[in-house]
Design an enzyme around this catalytic site. Structure first.
Site, PDB file in Angstrom:
ATOM      1  CB  CYS A 120       5.354  -3.878   0.294  1.00  0.00           C
ATOM      2  SG  CYS A 120       7.034  -4.418   0.696  1.00  0.00           S
ATOM      3  CB  THR A 121       0.426  -2.182   1.673  1.00  0.00           C
ATOM      4  OG1 THR A 121       0.521  -3.602   1.846  1.00  0.00           O
ATOM      5  CG2 THR A 121      -1.000  -1.809   1.341  1.00  0.00           C
TER       6      THR A 121
END
Length: 229
Positions: A120-121
């Site tokens: 997600c980062t």
């Protein structure tokens, strides 16, 4: 009996201890040999068990990875060409974002499972990296997850994210866009966010949908699609 005869008879048993030592050695050797014989099969069976155990462990790992990669399914009937569902939700910083804010403008909505995990980062960093290119293509970008605003703001500050992050704790927008559904991991089935990206055209209709997104190179692919509209 003479003294000489008594001396000879008393010497006669002196050889017997030496004779008795040989059977002792024989018994010791026999015991050692039997011990070796007993240990041999034990070692072999231990090796066999170790091999069997490692084979079972490998099988479990294969089964786990197989179940972990099971495809996620969404219940939404949203498809390309459909009118994009309207939304009104809070974003990081406390403001409210609505679909009407992006009328007559192309819009990218990337739905990610949770703030701060590695995948997600990387995705959340990739879209801001191309912010100027998206702006040049007349396209706005929003990130959406079910995290509360505090988590979104912490995520933003930690990685210096410039893309607005929307909080959909009630899953209404996630469900409307088909980004909420059944997931399977390690043999367990549960409901959660499906990594999905939706490109909305300036006409308010869904132009492209990417489901079960692979993060690497994804933002670049979305930019090319936005440029082609």
């Amino acid at each position: 009996m003479s003294k000489k005869s008594r001396k000879k008879s008393s010497k006669a048993p002196s050889g017997s201890p030496t004779a008795k030592k040989k059977p002792l050695k024989t018994r010791a050797a026999t015991q050692t040999g039997s011990a070796k014989t007993r240990k041999g099969p034990a070692r072999k069976s231990a090796g066999t068990v170790a091999k069997a155990g490692s084979h079972k462990a490998a099988s479990k790992q294969l089964n786990s990875s197989k179940s972990a990669s099971a495809p996620a399914t969404a219940k939404s009937g949203l498809a390309e060409g459909h009118k994009a569902p309207a939304f009104r939700l809070p974003r990081d910083g406390g403001d409210v974002v609505t679909s009407a804010d992006f009328a007559d403008q192309k819009l990218v909505l990337f739905f990610y499972p949770r703030a701060d995990p590695p995948g997600c980062t990387r995705e959340a960093i990739d879209f801001p990296r191309l912010a100027d290119a998206f702006a040049a293509a007349g396209t706005a970008v929003l990130g959406i997850s079910a995290d509360p605003l505090k988590a979104q703001e912490k995520f933003r500050d930690k990685h210096g994210l410039t893309v607005p992050l929307i909080s959909d704790e009630q899953h209404k927008m996630l469900e409307a866009y088909g980004a909420w559904g059944e997931k399977s991991m390690y043999g367990k089935t549960f409901l959660g966010i499906l990594r999905t990206t939706v490109l909305v055209g300036a006409d308010g209709k869904v132009a492209r949908i990417w489901r079960n997104v692979r993060v690497d190179g994804h933002a670049d692919a979305v930019l090319e699609a936005a440029r082609s509209l």
